[in-house]
Design a protein around this motif. Structure first.
Motif, short mmCIF file in Angstrom:
data_model
loop_
_atom_site.label_atom_id
_atom_site.label_comp_id
_atom_site.label_asym_id
_atom_site.label_seq_id
_atom_site.Cartn_x
_atom_site.Cartn_y
_atom_site.Cartn_z
N LEU A 58 0.83 -1.20 0.00
CA LEU A 58 0.00 0.00 0.00
C LEU A 58 0.87 1.26 0.00
CD1 LEU A 58 -2.75 1.33 0.04
CD2 LEU A 58 -2.77 1.10 2.54
N ARG A 59 1.96 1.25 0.77
CA ARG A 59 2.86 2.41 0.76
C ARG A 59 3.37 2.69 -0.65
NH1 ARG A 59 4.40 4.21 5.78
NH2 ARG A 59 4.11 2.77 7.55
N GLY A 60 3.79 1.64 -1.34
CA GLY A 60 4.29 1.82 -2.70
C GLY A 60 3.21 2.31 -3.65
N LEU A 61 2.00 1.80 -3.48
CA LEU A 61 0.89 2.19 -4.35
C LEU A 61 0.50 3.65 -4.10
CD1 LEU A 61 -1.26 1.50 -6.41
CD2 LEU A 61 -2.64 0.49 -4.58
N LEU A 62 0.45 4.06 -2.84
CA LEU A 62 0.10 5.44 -2.52
C LEU A 62 1.14 6.42 -3.08
CD1 LEU A 62 -1.20 5.11 1.17
CD2 LEU A 62 -2.52 5.20 -0.95
N ALA A 63 2.41 6.02 -3.02
CA ALA A 63 3.47 6.88 -3.58
C ALA A 63 3.30 7.01 -5.09
CB ALA A 63 4.84 6.30 -3.24
N LEU A 64 3.01 5.90 -5.76
CA LEU A 64 2.81 5.93 -7.21
C LEU A 64 1.63 6.82 -7.57
CD1 LEU A 64 3.37 4.80 -10.09
CD2 LEU A 64 1.74 2.97 -9.54
N LEU A 65 0.58 6.79 -6.76
CA LEU A 65 -0.64 7.55 -7.05
C LEU A 65 -0.56 8.98 -6.51
CD1 LEU A 65 -3.30 4.77 -6.32
CD2 LEU A 65 -2.35 5.47 -8.53
N ASN A 66 0.61 9.33 -5.98
CA ASN A 66 0.86 10.70 -5.50
C ASN A 66 -0.08 11.11 -4.36
OD1 ASN A 66 2.46 13.04 -5.59
ND2 ASN A 66 0.95 14.12 -6.85
N GLN A 68 0.05 11.98 -0.84
CA GLN A 68 1.13 12.37 0.06
C GLN A 68 0.63 12.99 1.37
OE1 GLN A 68 3.53 15.01 -2.31
NE2 GLN A 68 4.40 13.35 -3.55
N ASP A 69 -0.63 13.40 1.41
CA ASP A 69 -1.15 14.00 2.63
C ASP A 69 -1.01 13.03 3.80
OD1 ASP A 69 -2.94 16.17 3.97
OD2 ASP A 69 -3.95 14.27 4.40
N LYS A 70 -0.28 13.43 4.84
CA LYS A 70 0.05 12.50 5.93
C LYS A 70 -1.20 11.96 6.63
CE LYS A 70 3.03 11.96 9.98
NZ LYS A 70 2.04 11.16 10.72
N LYS A 71 -2.16 12.81 6.86
CA LYS A 71 -3.37 12.38 7.54
C LYS A 71 -4.11 11.31 6.73
CE LYS A 71 -7.55 14.17 9.76
NZ LYS A 71 -8.35 15.38 10.07
N ARG A 72 -4.18 11.53 5.43
CA ARG A 72 -4.86 10.57 4.56
C ARG A 72 -4.07 9.27 4.45
NH1 ARG A 72 -6.36 11.09 -1.90
NH2 ARG A 72 -7.87 9.37 -1.93
#
Length: 310
Positions: A58-66, A68-72
């Motif tokens: 999930l961390r890798g996927l969120l980075a790919l999808l940009n 970046q909001d920490k709370k989200r």
């Protein structure tokens, strides 16, 4: 288990967020798979809810999808951890035999969400929805598709209905109703009938009369609220098939999912624009429909007419 701690709801939030972010980024599932060196099928299974996603993935996927909001990011990672928790198997009757074999995948997922839903809206143009059915009505209805490989039914995946399948599906409806009754104080259940549903004597006069009486009894007990769309109402419903909308999750993180039939198939829909459109349509029809008291009076009159000798 509170909604916010439910693996079912947490998994739903993750996959909706991931899918919407991917679409907003203009990426296909195949492009995501290639970028992360995953198989295409892995992305499909994650977005469909067939597989939970690991924290690292999930961390890798969120980075790919940009994203970046920490709370989200923190909220989605927390959901992913909850989603990977095992739920008590003794309560998941739909995962056990014979339901596991005889219920379609979309129906099992629907029942899983139904167990967590705070609100259910059911629009019906052909027959009484499952949780309101008597066993006799349910058996008569479902038996119509025995041996029919193109069965048009809420649970059909194609392939004929055997006696075992009919019995399992009828029993599943009873278990759904009992589970909903245990939560009736906190569950909002709205049922909207086309008048044809209340006129079509499935199973014959006596079985149908008993079915209608059960609707009156369940409404009287506060289990459901019912309204009818009369034949003379000047609205078009031809483009609306039967469907159920489930609202799940807590305030601030609620999602709505839909279960519907599509030809000989049934499906779960978790696409926000689609569910919002159907919710808007349901609300319009609910407001235009006959009031509950008048609907109940119509049903009672229909019961009386079925009791008269022909």
């Amino acid at each position: 288990m509170a909604d916010g701690e439910s693996p079912t709801i947490a998994r739903l939030r993750v996959r909706i967020a991931v899918r919407e972010a991917r679409e907003a980024a203009g990426l296909t599932q195949a492009q995501v798979a290639e970028s992360l060196e995953w198989s295409h099928s892995k992305v499909i299974r994650i977005e469909n809810g067939d597989n939970t996603i690991s924290i690292q993935d999930l961390r890798g996927l969120l980075a790919l999808l940009n994203i970046q909001d920490k709370k989200r990011v923190d909220a989605l990672l927390a959901d992913a951890r909850i989603a990977r928790k095992r739920q008590p198997e003794q309560s998941a009757w739909w995962k056990k035999s014979p339901f596991r074999e005889e219920m379609s995948d979309p129906l099992r997922r629907f029942v899983e969400y139904e167990a967590e839903a705070s609100e259910i809206r059911s629009f019906n143009i052909f027959y009484v929805p499952g949780p309101l059915q008597t066993s006799a009505y349910g058996a008569a209805l479902t038996a119509m598709w025995k041996g029919d490989g193109e069965a048009l039914s809420e649970e059909s995946e194609g392939g004929g209905f055997t006696e075992k399948k009919v019995e399992a599906l009828v029993d599943a409806r009873r278990l759904r109703r009992e589970a909903m009754q245990r939560r009736s104080g906190s569950l909002k259940y709205l049922v909207l009938f086309d008048q044809s549903v209340l006129m079509r004597p499935i199973g014959g006069a006596s079985i149908f009369a008993a079915q209608l009486q059960q609707i009156v009894d369940l409404a009287g007990a506060g289990f459901t609220k019912v309204r009818m769309l009369p034949f003379d109402l000047p609205i078009a419903i031809a483009n609306n098939g039967s469907y159920d909308l489930l609202q799940v999750g807590e305030d601030g993180s609620r999602s709505e999912v839909m279960y519907r039939e599509s030809g000989p198939k049934d499906e779960m829909v978790e696409n926000r624009p689609v569910t919002e459109r159907h919710r808007h349509r349901f609300d319009q029809l609910w407001e235009a429909a006959t009031a509950e008291s008048d609907t109940i009076n119509f049903i009672r009159t229909r019961i009386d007419s079925l009791a008269k000798p022909k």
